[in-house]
Design a protein around this motif. Sequence first.
Motif, mmCIF file in Angstrom:
data_model
loop_
_atom_site.group_PDB
_atom_site.id
_atom_site.type_symbol
_atom_site.label_atom_id
_atom_site.label_comp_id
_atom_site.label_asym_id
_atom_site.label_seq_id
_atom_site.Cartn_x
_atom_site.Cartn_y
_atom_site.Cartn_z
ATOM 1 N N LYS A 70 23.530 34.658 7.932
ATOM 2 C CA LYS A 70 24.994 34.357 8.355
ATOM 3 C C LYS A 70 26.149 35.120 7.664
ATOM 4 O O LYS A 70 26.211 35.143 6.384
ATOM 5 C CB LYS A 70 25.573 32.876 8.642
ATOM 6 C CG LYS A 70 24.741 32.075 9.546
ATOM 7 C CD LYS A 70 24.918 30.707 9.646
ATOM 8 C CE LYS A 70 24.083 29.850 10.653
ATOM 9 N NZ LYS A 70 24.307 28.671 10.629
ATOM 10 N N TYR A 129 29.131 34.208 7.705
ATOM 11 C CA TYR A 129 30.493 33.359 7.490
ATOM 12 C C TYR A 129 29.730 32.025 6.678
ATOM 13 O O TYR A 129 28.615 31.616 6.868
ATOM 14 C CB TYR A 129 31.014 33.216 8.623
ATOM 15 C CG TYR A 129 30.061 32.538 9.777
ATOM 16 C CD1 TYR A 129 29.423 30.954 9.866
ATOM 17 C CD2 TYR A 129 29.535 33.332 10.807
ATOM 18 C CE1 TYR A 129 28.636 30.723 10.740
ATOM 19 C CE2 TYR A 129 28.463 32.871 11.580
ATOM 20 C CZ TYR A 129 28.215 31.557 11.713
ATOM 21 O OH TYR A 129 27.459 30.916 12.651
ATOM 22 N N GLU A 148 30.866 27.858 5.921
ATOM 23 C CA GLU A 148 31.118 26.813 6.936
ATOM 24 C C GLU A 148 32.665 26.653 7.088
ATOM 25 O O GLU A 148 33.059 26.180 8.235
ATOM 26 C CB GLU A 148 30.640 25.435 6.283
ATOM 27 C CG GLU A 148 29.214 25.399 6.382
ATOM 28 C CD GLU A 148 28.593 25.249 7.734
ATOM 29 O OE1 GLU A 148 29.239 24.846 8.717
ATOM 30 O OE2 GLU A 148 27.540 26.002 8.111
ATOM 31 N N GLN A 170 35.607 32.430 15.997
ATOM 32 C CA GLN A 170 34.618 31.804 16.821
ATOM 33 C C GLN A 170 33.415 32.049 16.287
ATOM 34 O O GLN A 170 33.360 33.615 15.953
ATOM 35 C CB GLN A 170 34.908 32.389 18.485
ATOM 36 C CG GLN A 170 33.718 32.186 19.180
ATOM 37 C CD GLN A 170 34.219 32.858 20.603
ATOM 38 O OE1 GLN A 170 34.965 33.414 20.623
ATOM 39 N NE2 GLN A 170 33.311 32.596 21.548
ATOM 40 N N ARG A 171 32.172 31.490 16.051
ATOM 41 C CA ARG A 171 31.016 32.069 15.865
ATOM 42 C C ARG A 171 30.381 32.638 17.052
ATOM 43 O O ARG A 171 30.240 32.222 17.961
ATOM 44 C CB ARG A 171 30.069 30.986 15.473
ATOM 45 C CG ARG A 171 30.390 30.640 13.855
ATOM 46 C CD ARG A 171 31.686 29.495 13.665
ATOM 47 N NE ARG A 171 31.771 29.127 12.321
ATOM 48 C CZ ARG A 171 32.976 28.845 11.654
ATOM 49 N NH1 ARG A 171 34.057 29.332 11.950
ATOM 50 N NH2 ARG A 171 32.811 28.245 10.371
ATOM 51 N N THR A 177 26.743 35.342 18.199
ATOM 52 C CA THR A 177 25.376 35.952 17.806
ATOM 53 C C THR A 177 25.326 37.254 18.810
ATOM 54 O O THR A 177 25.672 37.271 19.970
ATOM 55 C CB THR A 177 24.339 34.975 18.247
ATOM 56 O OG1 THR A 177 24.578 33.932 17.456
ATOM 57 C CG2 THR A 177 22.975 35.385 17.969
ATOM 58 N N PHE A 225 34.450 34.686 4.931
ATOM 59 C CA PHE A 225 33.681 35.587 5.764
ATOM 60 C C PHE A 225 33.324 37.110 4.957
ATOM 61 O O PHE A 225 34.455 37.592 4.353
ATOM 62 C CB PHE A 225 34.675 35.953 7.029
ATOM 63 C CG PHE A 225 33.993 36.830 7.908
ATOM 64 C CD1 PHE A 225 32.961 36.498 8.704
ATOM 65 C CD2 PHE A 225 34.715 38.024 8.116
ATOM 66 C CE1 PHE A 225 32.303 37.405 9.670
ATOM 67 C CE2 PHE A 225 34.275 39.047 9.338
ATOM 68 C CZ PHE A 225 33.018 38.487 9.753
ATOM 69 N N GLU A 265 24.669 37.095 12.928
ATOM 70 C CA GLU A 265 25.505 35.836 13.379
ATOM 71 C C GLU A 265 26.903 36.012 12.686
ATOM 72 O O GLU A 265 26.805 36.026 11.392
ATOM 73 C CB GLU A 265 24.548 34.606 12.765
ATOM 74 C CG GLU A 265 23.420 34.242 13.508
ATOM 75 C CD GLU A 265 22.549 32.976 12.926
ATOM 76 O OE1 GLU A 265 22.767 31.697 13.293
ATOM 77 O OE2 GLU A 265 21.988 33.286 11.725
ATOM 78 N N THR A 266 27.820 36.124 13.149
ATOM 79 C CA THR A 266 28.957 36.530 12.642
ATOM 80 C C THR A 266 30.416 35.774 13.402
ATOM 81 O O THR A 266 30.042 34.959 14.097
ATOM 82 C CB THR A 266 29.247 38.225 12.782
ATOM 83 O OG1 THR A 266 30.268 38.486 12.320
ATOM 84 C CG2 THR A 266 29.138 38.590 14.304
ATOM 85 N N ILE A 267 31.308 36.428 13.223
ATOM 86 C CA ILE A 267 32.692 35.869 13.617
ATOM 87 C C ILE A 267 33.195 36.843 14.489
ATOM 88 O O ILE A 267 33.342 38.087 14.256
ATOM 89 C CB ILE A 267 33.534 35.502 12.657
ATOM 90 C CG1 ILE A 267 33.387 34.346 11.708
ATOM 91 C CG2 ILE A 267 35.044 35.179 13.085
ATOM 92 C CD1 ILE A 267 32.985 32.999 12.007
#
Length: 206
Positions: free
Chosen positions: A43, A45, A47, A52-53, A55, A98, A116-118
């Motif tokens: 990932k 990012y 926690e 917004q997360r 994929t 991030f 898996e990002t923002i």
Amino acid sequence: MVQPLFYLKESASQTAGPYVHIGCTPNFVGIHGVFERDLGAGKLYGEAARGQRITIRGAVIDGGGNPLKDALVEIWQADADGLYNSPSETRGSADPHFAGWGRSPGDMDTGEFLFETIKPGRVPFKDGRMMAPHITFWIVARGINIGLHTRMYFPEEAQANAGDPVLARIEHKPRVATLIARQDGEASYRFDIRLQGEDETVFFDI
């Protein structure tokens, strides 16, 4: 003694070949003990990251319609507030939770990459106009002499995409669609990168 510059000849270029994964993602190919984890893996990012997360999945596809199973893909993007995790960022402080950069090798069976990002915020073009939210992609693989650069834009950002100064520079407007991801769920996107053929992805000379 300083040597004349004509002694410094340009090195010949060559394709990434099968060894790019050994050097860049040793754990992925089963070489453990070099790095605790492959650089850029997992990932992007933490926690506490803002935004917004999402994929992103996709594959690098050759002119015959087949996914390359030895491609290596990297992404670079702004955070949710449109700020880059870079020393050259002067507009503010990027989200410290991030990374803004990630690397994914294609699956050796399917060729699929995964991030898996923002979802990024908007950033200004060099003339101050705001660009639509986007993610920059860099691709290397067997048969590619120089890494390819492209961008992924978001389908739900139609209004921002219509005013994006980079997309506006693409002369053949039907090809703009090659830079728009396909929504594949509430927070999931599909972005296939086509190297050749009728739906060849737009690449940028940067």
